[in-house]
Design a protein around this motif. Structure first.
Motif, short mmCIF file in Angstrom:
data_model
loop_
_atom_site.label_atom_id
_atom_site.label_comp_id
_atom_site.label_asym_id
_atom_site.label_seq_id
_atom_site.Cartn_x
_atom_site.Cartn_y
_atom_site.Cartn_z
N ALA A 26 -103.91 56.28 19.05
CA ALA A 26 -104.74 55.10 18.76
C ALA A 26 -104.50 54.50 17.39
O ALA A 26 -105.25 53.63 16.96
CB ALA A 26 -106.22 55.47 18.91
N THR A 56 -106.72 49.27 22.71
CA THR A 56 -107.67 49.79 23.70
C THR A 56 -108.88 50.41 23.03
O THR A 56 -110.02 50.25 23.50
CB THR A 56 -106.97 50.80 24.61
OG1 THR A 56 -105.79 50.20 25.17
CG2 THR A 56 -107.88 51.22 25.75
N GLY A 108 -102.71 51.84 22.02
CA GLY A 108 -103.83 52.72 21.73
C GLY A 108 -104.87 52.07 20.85
O GLY A 108 -106.08 52.14 21.13
N VAL A 150 -109.35 58.25 22.69
CA VAL A 150 -108.11 57.50 22.84
C VAL A 150 -107.05 58.18 21.98
O VAL A 150 -107.17 58.22 20.75
CB VAL A 150 -108.26 56.03 22.41
CG1 VAL A 150 -106.93 55.28 22.59
CG2 VAL A 150 -109.36 55.35 23.20
N PHE A 169 -108.44 58.07 27.39
CA PHE A 169 -107.19 57.31 27.55
C PHE A 169 -106.10 58.11 26.86
O PHE A 169 -105.98 58.10 25.64
CB PHE A 169 -107.33 55.92 26.94
CG PHE A 169 -106.10 55.06 27.07
CD1 PHE A 169 -105.27 55.13 28.18
CD2 PHE A 169 -105.75 54.16 26.05
CE1 PHE A 169 -104.13 54.34 28.29
CE2 PHE A 169 -104.63 53.37 26.16
CZ PHE A 169 -103.82 53.46 27.27
#
Length: 253
Positions: free
Chosen positions: A15, A23, A20, A12, A89
């Motif tokens: 993040a 998630t 971020g 990710v 991601f």
């Protein structure tokens, strides 16, 4: 809907906060090993601490996605630490400008395009070979509702998010028969630090931001995280090349 992720690995980017971080936490809660990537070392390591406090597994890697050497190192460290990459991601992004197109600067253009477009391209460039080598995977890129229409006084940002959707769709078609799915999320206005910096200093702007969504509010980071997990899950096995709006109905008007 199948959401079986246990034991798998996700990267990710961006993040350290906002969408971020939310998630990354959501992936960890589903049993994934999370590689937390960001330029903000202190906040990125804080995300890792949050994950570990909840019993999850995570590692932080400092990364500027606009630099190829950083992205290459991020993927190398992912492989050396966890041995594989199942999901990505690509969320790292830079804030929009606030002015008419002719008032923009070359520095603004280069900064926004460097992170929002080149960063996504570089991440996929190094993620896709890893996924190919293990027989598949799923990638989600962060675009925006600004990537699906006009965005007055943020033309560079708007163009960058259109480009993210173009990269997403093109990669999805290129790798469709290789068991790699590539999708994008297109959030409306979401309650993040970026949102607060842009709107909350002016209550009238904050009220307007809520009104542009027919549901009457801005979105939450958890709502975006849920959409990302869905797109990575086996429940979305027949979904690729899609730009999923999470906008409270804003684009339905």
């Amino acid at each position: 809907m199948s959401m079986i992720f246990s034991g798998r690995v996700v990267v990710v980017t961006g993040a350290a906060a906002g969408i971020g971080r939310a998630t990354a936490l959501a992936f960890a809660a589903q049993g994934l090993k999370v590689v937390v990537a960001d330029m903000n070392v202190a906040h990125g390591e804080e995300t890792v601490e949050h994950i570990k406090a909840l019993g999850g597994t995570a590692v932080f890697v400092s990364c500027n996605v606009a630099l190829e050497s950083d992205v290459k190192r991020l993927m190398e460290q992912t492989l050396s630490t966890y041995g594989r990459l199942d999901y990505a991601f690509n969320n790292a992004g830079i804030e929009m400008e606030h002015g008419r197109l002719a008032d923009g600067t070359e520095d603004e253009f280069d900064a926004i395009m460097g992170v929002n477009v080149k960063g996504v391209w570089l991440c996929m460039k190094y993620q896709l070979p890893l996924m190919l080598s293990q027989g598949g995977g799923a990638i989600v890129n962060t675009a925006s509702v600004a990537g699906l229409g006009a965005a007055p006084k943020m033309s560079i940002y708007c163009a960058s998010k259109h480009a993210v959707i173009g990269l997403t769709k093109s990669a999805a078609i290129e790798y469709a028969k290789k068991k790699i799915r590539v999708n994008a999320v297109c959030p409306g206005v979401i309650d993040t630090d970026m949102f607060r910096r842009a709107y909350e200093a002016d209550p009238k702007k904050a009220e307007f931001a809520a009104r542009i969504h027919p549901v009457g509010r801005v979105g939450t980071v958890e709502e975006v995280a849920s959409a990302v997990l869905y797109l990575c899950s086996d429940g979305a096995a027949f979904t690729t090349g899609h730009a999923l709006t999470i906008d409270g109905g804003a684009l339905a008007i």
